[in-house]
Design a protein around this motif. Structure first.
Motif, short mmCIF file in Angstrom:
data_model
loop_
_atom_site.label_atom_id
_atom_site.label_comp_id
_atom_site.label_asym_id
_atom_site.label_seq_id
_atom_site.Cartn_x
_atom_site.Cartn_y
_atom_site.Cartn_z
N LEU A 1 0.86 -1.26 0.02
CA LEU A 1 -0.12 -0.01 0.06
C LEU A 1 0.94 1.22 0.00
N PHE A 2 1.99 1.45 0.89
CA PHE A 2 2.75 2.52 0.94
C PHE A 2 3.84 2.71 -0.17
N CYS B 1 2.77 1.76 -3.46
CA CYS B 1 2.00 2.29 -4.41
C CYS B 1 1.77 3.82 -4.25
N TYR B 2 1.74 4.10 -2.83
CA TYR B 2 1.47 5.53 -2.70
C TYR B 2 2.63 6.44 -2.95
N ARG B 3 3.82 5.79 -2.68
CA ARG B 3 4.94 6.69 -2.94
C ARG B 3 5.46 6.71 -4.34
N ASP C 1 -2.76 6.90 -6.33
CA ASP C 1 -3.59 7.04 -5.54
C ASP C 1 -4.08 5.88 -4.71
N THR C 2 -3.82 5.86 -3.38
CA THR C 2 -4.35 4.78 -2.26
C THR C 2 -4.80 5.44 -1.18
N VAL D 1 -4.40 6.76 2.41
CA VAL D 1 -3.29 6.95 3.17
C VAL D 1 -2.97 5.99 4.31
N MET E 1 -6.26 3.05 7.93
CA MET E 1 -6.08 3.76 6.74
C MET E 1 -7.12 4.70 6.71
N GLU E 2 -6.96 5.46 5.52
CA GLU E 2 -7.89 6.75 5.34
C GLU E 2 -9.06 6.00 4.79
N ARG F 1 -12.36 8.91 -6.29
CA ARG F 1 -12.39 9.98 -5.04
C ARG F 1 -13.62 10.98 -5.11
N VAL G 1 -8.55 5.70 -7.23
CA VAL G 1 -8.07 5.34 -6.11
C VAL G 1 -8.05 3.73 -6.18
#
Length: 217
Positions: A57-58, A60-62, A66-67, A69, A82-83, A137, A144
Motif C-alpha cells: 500500500l505504501f 504504491c502511494y510513494r 492514489d491509494t 493513506v 488507513m484513510e 475519489r 483510487v
C-alpha cells in the motif's frame, strides 16, 4: 474489539470497520485468527500478511498511485488503520456509463491505465484487481486503488499479466459489452509503462491457458 468501531464488512480473511482515529474517520482492517492452524504458526503468517499489505500500500502511494493513506499498522492486533475514502466504485460507474459522454469515458480509461502502469512499475501485484477495488475519489475524481489484502512484490511479467487478466475477467463477466473499454485501458497501460511489452505478451499466454481450462471444465 476496537473502541467505537462500526463493522462494515467481513470476509474470509478480515473484518473491516470504520472508527475515529485522532481527528479523522479511519478504515480499520483487522485480520482474525484461523482456528484450524496452530496458534504460533497462524500468528506468524497473519503478521507477515499484514506487514506485506501495508508495505505494498505504501509503495504504491510513494510511486504516485492514489491509494488510501496509511495511518498506522498495529502488529500486535494484526490491524491496519488507513484513510476512509469517500467515492464511487468503478463497478457502479460502469453501470451508469450510458449516461456518460465520450470524454468522460476516455478520462476514466486513462486514469485506470495510468494507475495500473504506475503500480506495476513499482513491482506491486495487487492480486485482486476488480472493478469493486477501483473507485473515484469524491473530492477530486482521482482514481483510487483499494484493498491490497492479496498484494505482493514481484518483477515477473507473468505475475503482472495475471493481475491484468483478473481485471479483464471481471470486465467480461460483470460488465457486458465492455471489451472496448478494457482494450483502451491496455493501450494507456502500454503507453505509460516502458516494460509493458513482455507483460502484454504474457497476457496473451495467460488468456490462452484460461480458455483451455474453460473448455476442459
Amino acid at each position: 474489539m476496537i473502541e467505537n468501531a462500526v463493522l462494515i464488512k467481513q470476509g474470509a480473511e478480515a473484518r473491516v470497520y470504520t472508527a475515529p482515529f485522532l481527528t479523522r474517520t479511519a478504515i480499520i482492517k483487522e485480520r482474525f485468527p484461523k482456528t484450524y492452524r496452530h496458534p504460533i504458526l497462524d500468528n506468524k503468517l497473519t503478521t507477515r500478511r499484514v506487514t506485506q499489505e501495508a508495505r505494498c500500500l505504501f509503495k504504491c502511494y510513494r510511486s504516485g498511485v492514489d491509494t488510501p493513506v496509511l495511518y498506522f499498522v498495529d502488529i500486535e492486533n494484526n490491524a491496519i488503520y488507513m484513510e476512509f475514502v469517500k467515492g464511487k466504485t468503478l463497478k457502479d460507474l460502469i453501470s451508469e456509463m450510458g449516461e456518460w459522454s465520450s470524454s468522460k469515458y476516455e478520462e476514466l480509461t486513462t486514469k485506470i491505465g495510468v494507475a495500473l502502469a504506475k503500480m506495476h512499475s513499482a513491482d506491486v501485484i495487487h492480486g485482486d484487481l476488480t472493478t469493486s477495488n477501483l473507485l473515484l475519489r469524491e473530492s477530486n475524481n482521482s482514481l483510487v486503488v483499494i484493498d491490497f489484502g492479496l498484494s505482493y512484490i514481484s518483477s515477473l511479467p507473468e505475475d503482472k499479466a495475471v493481475d491484468l487478466y483478473v481485471l479483464e475477467k471481471t470486465f467480461l463477466s460483470t460488465h457486458p459489452n465492455s471489451e472496448s473499454m478494457f482494450t483502451s485501458i491496455l493501450d494507456i497501460y502500454k503507453n505509460n509503462y516502458k516494460a509493458s511489452k513482455d507483460i502484454l505478451s504474457k497476457l496473451a499466454e495467460v488468456r490462452l491457458r484460461g480458455r483451455k481450462r474453460s473448455m476442459v471444465g
